[in-house]
Scaffold this motif. Structure first.
Motif, PDB file in Angstrom:
ATOM      1  N   VAL A   6       0.848  -1.186   0.000  1.00 28.85           N
ATOM      2  CA  VAL A   6       0.000   0.000   0.000  1.00 28.85           C
ATOM      3  C   VAL A   6       0.888   1.241   0.000  1.00 28.85           C
ATOM      4  N   ALA A   7       0.574   2.164  -0.896  1.00 28.28           N
ATOM      5  CA  ALA A   7       1.269   3.452  -0.967  1.00 28.28           C
ATOM      6  C   ALA A   7       0.276   4.547  -0.600  1.00 28.28           C
ATOM      7  N   VAL A   8       0.643   5.357   0.378  1.00 33.67           N
ATOM      8  CA  VAL A   8      -0.256   6.391   0.889  1.00 33.67           C
ATOM      9  C   VAL A   8       0.406   7.750   0.697  1.00 33.67           C
ATOM     10  N   LEU A   9      -0.338   8.679   0.119  1.00 29.19           N
ATOM     11  CA  LEU A   9       0.113  10.061  -0.030  1.00 29.19           C
ATOM     12  C   LEU A   9      -0.464  10.882   1.111  1.00 29.19           C
ATOM     13  N   LEU A  10       0.417  11.422   1.958  1.00 29.88           N
ATOM     14  CA  LEU A  10       0.001  12.302   3.050  1.00 29.88           C
ATOM     15  C   LEU A  10       0.138  13.739   2.560  1.00 29.88           C
ATOM     16  N   THR A  11      -0.978  14.435   2.468  1.00 32.12           N
ATOM     17  CA  THR A  11      -1.000  15.731   1.819  1.00 32.12           C
ATOM     18  C   THR A  11      -1.861  16.705   2.606  1.00 32.12           C
ATOM     19  N   ALA A  12      -1.897  17.954   2.137  1.00 33.36           N
ATOM     20  CA  ALA A  12      -2.723  19.006   2.747  1.00 33.36           C
ATOM     21  C   ALA A  12      -3.273  19.862   1.611  1.00 33.36           C
ATOM     22  N   LEU A  13      -4.486  19.551   1.178  1.00 35.54           N
ATOM     23  CA  LEU A  13      -5.025  20.144  -0.037  1.00 35.54           C
ATOM     24  C   LEU A  13      -5.773  21.446   0.190  1.00 35.54           C
ATOM     25  N   GLU A  14      -6.276  21.681   1.383  1.00 39.67           N
ATOM     26  CA  GLU A  14      -7.072  22.884   1.610  1.00 39.67           C
ATOM     27  C   GLU A  14      -6.215  24.134   1.501  1.00 39.67           C
ATOM     28  N   ALA A  15      -6.818  25.198   0.974  1.00 40.12           N
ATOM     29  CA  ALA A  15      -6.082  26.439   0.729  1.00 40.12           C
ATOM     30  C   ALA A  15      -5.550  27.059   2.012  1.00 40.12           C
ATOM     31  N   ARG A  16      -6.209  26.817   3.117  1.00 38.24           N
ATOM     32  CA  ARG A  16      -5.772  27.444   4.380  1.00 38.24           C
ATOM     33  C   ARG A  16      -4.434  26.912   4.858  1.00 38.24           C
ATOM     34  N   PHE A  17      -4.025  25.746   4.360  1.00 40.09           N
ATOM     35  CA  PHE A  17      -2.730  25.192   4.748  1.00 40.09           C
ATOM     36  C   PHE A  17      -1.593  25.737   3.890  1.00 40.09           C
ATOM     37  N   GLY A  18      -1.913  26.357   2.764  1.00 37.75           N
ATOM     38  CA  GLY A  18      -0.907  27.009   1.930  1.00 37.75           C
ATOM     39  C   GLY A  18       0.090  26.064   1.286  1.00 37.75           C
ATOM     40  N   CYS A  19      -0.323  24.841   0.985  1.00 35.87           N
ATOM     41  CA  CYS A  19       0.589  23.868   0.355  1.00 35.87           C
ATOM     42  C   CYS A  19       0.313  23.830  -1.140  1.00 35.87           C
ATOM     43  N   GLN A  20       0.977  24.698  -1.879  1.00 39.21           N
ATOM     44  CA  GLN A  20       0.785  24.737  -3.329  1.00 39.21           C
ATOM     45  C   GLN A  20       1.324  23.471  -3.988  1.00 39.21           C
ATOM     46  N   LEU A  21       2.417  22.929  -3.436  1.00 35.59           N
ATOM     47  CA  LEU A  21       2.990  21.699  -3.986  1.00 35.59           C
ATOM     48  C   LEU A  21       1.993  20.546  -3.877  1.00 35.59           C
ATOM     49  N   CYS A  22       1.233  20.504  -2.780  1.00 36.97           N
ATOM     50  CA  CYS A  22       0.220  19.452  -2.621  1.00 36.97           C
ATOM     51  C   CYS A  22      -0.836  19.544  -3.715  1.00 36.97           C
ATOM     52  N   ARG A  23      -1.303  20.749  -3.974  1.00 37.09           N
ATOM     53  CA  ARG A  23      -2.352  20.929  -4.987  1.00 37.09           C
ATOM     54  C   ARG A  23      -1.812  20.678  -6.387  1.00 37.09           C
ATOM     55  N   ASP A  24      -0.548  20.991  -6.617  1.00 35.53           N
ATOM     56  CA  ASP A  24       0.034  20.754  -7.938  1.00 35.53           C
ATOM     57  C   ASP A  24       0.212  19.269  -8.223  1.00 35.53           C
ATOM     58  N   PHE A  25       0.551  18.486  -7.188  1.00 38.00           N
ATOM     59  CA  PHE A  25       0.832  17.074  -7.409  1.00 38.00           C
ATOM     60  C   PHE A  25      -0.418  16.207  -7.387  1.00 38.00           C
TER      61      PHE A  25
ATOM     62  N   PHE B 290      -4.576  16.155   5.447  1.00 34.41           N
ATOM     63  CA  PHE B 290      -4.328  16.610   6.811  1.00 34.41           C
ATOM     64  C   PHE B 290      -5.630  16.925   7.538  1.00 34.41           C
ATOM     65  N   ALA B 291      -6.626  17.413   6.792  1.00 31.77           N
ATOM     66  CA  ALA B 291      -7.907  17.731   7.418  1.00 31.77           C
ATOM     67  C   ALA B 291      -8.595  16.492   7.949  1.00 31.77           C
ATOM     68  N   ASP B 292      -8.330  15.318   7.372  1.00 36.19           N
ATOM     69  CA  ASP B 292      -8.952  14.068   7.810  1.00 36.19           C
ATOM     70  C   ASP B 292      -8.030  13.207   8.659  1.00 36.19           C
ATOM     71  N   GLY B 293      -6.768  13.577   8.761  1.00 36.36           N
ATOM     72  CA  GLY B 293      -5.817  12.715   9.455  1.00 36.36           C
ATOM     73  C   GLY B 293      -4.833  13.458  10.319  1.00 36.36           C
ATOM     74  N   ARG B 294      -5.299  14.401  11.095  1.00 38.20           N
ATOM     75  CA  ARG B 294      -4.395  15.163  11.965  1.00 38.20           C
ATOM     76  C   ARG B 294      -3.656  14.245  12.940  1.00 38.20           C
ATOM     77  N   GLY B 295      -4.384  13.255  13.457  1.00 43.17           N
ATOM     78  CA  GLY B 295      -3.749  12.351  14.410  1.00 43.17           C
ATOM     79  C   GLY B 295      -2.599  11.580  13.792  1.00 43.17           C
ATOM     80  N   THR B 296      -2.771  11.152  12.560  1.00 35.91           N
ATOM     81  CA  THR B 296      -1.692  10.411  11.880  1.00 35.91           C
ATOM     82  C   THR B 296      -0.489  11.309  11.644  1.00 35.91           C
ATOM     83  N   PHE B 297      -0.712  12.548  11.235  1.00 39.49           N
ATOM     84  CA  PHE B 297       0.391  13.483  11.027  1.00 39.49           C
ATOM     85  C   PHE B 297       1.146  13.717  12.331  1.00 39.49           C
ATOM     86  N   GLN B 298       0.414  13.862  13.420  1.00 39.34           N
ATOM     87  CA  GLN B 298       1.057  14.069  14.713  1.00 39.34           C
ATOM     88  C   GLN B 298       1.805  12.822  15.163  1.00 39.34           C
TER      89      GLN B 298
END
Length: 328
Positions: A59-78, A107-115
């Motif tokens: 299993v390959a999992v992409l941990l990302t932050a797509l919402e604009a409030r997080f300011g991750c342009q690289l996440c939205r581009d990929f 990140f909005a659905d997996g804050r606990g995993t990121f932490q």
């Protein structure tokens, strides 16, 4: 005692079958979700379940932050490229013979995993190899893919995943036809063809105008002979102080120059060129002898004064130059 041992050995096959069915059941549970909407959208609970051992799949999992409030342009581009990878695997391996699952944890659905993973940046990809079965990895540790060089293409990520998979189906990347883009390009081309077919009688005479091309050529020559490219390459300052509280418009030496200096030199060259063209083309066509004589004196004086100023600038650039021309 012997009876207890016999009972234990009798239950061992049943326990093995139960464990095997448990790992197989996890893959059978997630694979329909993967084929229905690749990659699988995960949260903390589903992430823990899909990555938990034992597992007989990769299993390959992409941990990302797509919402604009997080300011991750690289996440939205990929993210579109990651979607292409998931859809390509579903298209090329519908039956799941490769035993591969792809998921996305926002990140909005997996804050606990990121932490829990102590992640400070995104996106990050984690690949979990199988822990049981013929392709089990003895280390069973996740392999991490960092996006240190910016957004990666779907082909690059797909090649990285394939390198960590056992022998089996390796479907290539499939990019669906973008019909909207195709229609837009076709419409734009047809529009341009229609425009030029209608406007050709008005545009062609302008394009074929010799004076227009002469003016463009003259402006281009003046622009580049005055040092415009030098300014862009060296990133020179516009002006500089002279050390006495004033402004220095010209830099000493042939290897230095200011931005304003380039504009002044271009203006001098332009004035000299225009005066020369006027003397050669405009003045001879004058019918009145007196006006013609005045024009000769005026344009001759302009050339004399501008050439004198040009020599004074040259003396600033080359302090050892001995000649000058009045009034400068």
């Amino acid at each position: 005692m012997r009876l207890g041992v016999a009972i234990l050995f009798g239950f061992l096959p049943l326990l093995c079958v139960a464990a095997k069915s448990k790992t197989a059941g996890k893959f059978d549970q997630f694979h329909p979700k993967f084929t229905a909407s690749p990659p699988i959208k995960l949260d903390d609970a589903s992430y823990d379940r899909i990555t938990a051992a034992p597992r007989d799949y990769t299993v390959a999992v992409l941990l990302t932050a797509l919402e604009a409030r997080f300011g991750c342009q690289l996440c939205r581009d990929f993210q579109p490229e990651w979607d292409v990878v998931g859809k390509s695997w579903v298209r090329g391996d519908k039956k799941g013979d490769s035993r591969l699952l792809l998921g996305t944890l926002d990140f909005a659905d997996g804050r606990g995993t990121f932490q829990k993973l102590m992640l400070q940046t995104a996106p990050i990809m984690m690949l979990f190899p199988p822990t049981t079965g013929p392709n089990a990895n003895p280390q069973s540790q996740a392999v991490r893919y960092d996006f240190t060089t910016g957004a990666q293409s779907a082909e690059q990520v797909n090649d990285w995943i394939i390198r960590h998979l056992p022998a089996g189906p390796n479907p290539p990347i499939y990019r669906p036809v973008n019909y909207l883009r195709l229609i837009t390009i076709t419409t734009a081309i047809l529009g341009l063809v229609s425009f030029f077919s209608v406007a050709a009688p008005y545009i062609i005479p302008v394009i074929q105008n010799r004076n227009l091309w002469a003016a463009i050529s003259l402006i281009t020559i003046l622009l580049f002979t005055s040092g415009h490219m030098f300014n862009h390459i060296r990133k020179v300052p516009y002006v500089s102080g002279n050390g006495k509280g004033g402004i220095s418009y010209f830099a000493g030496g042939f290897s230095n120059q200011f931005g304003l200096e380039t504009q002044i030199v271009a203006a001098m060259y332009g004035t000299l060129s225009f005066a020369t063209i006027a003397l050669a083309l405009k003045v001879p066509r004058m019918v009145d002898p007196k006006k013609q004589q005045i024009a000769v004196v005026v344009w001759g004086g302009v050339i004399f004064v501008m050439y004198s100023f040009l020599l004074s600038v040259f003396r600033i650039k080359n302090g050892g130059y001995p000649f000058h021309l009045p009034p400068f």
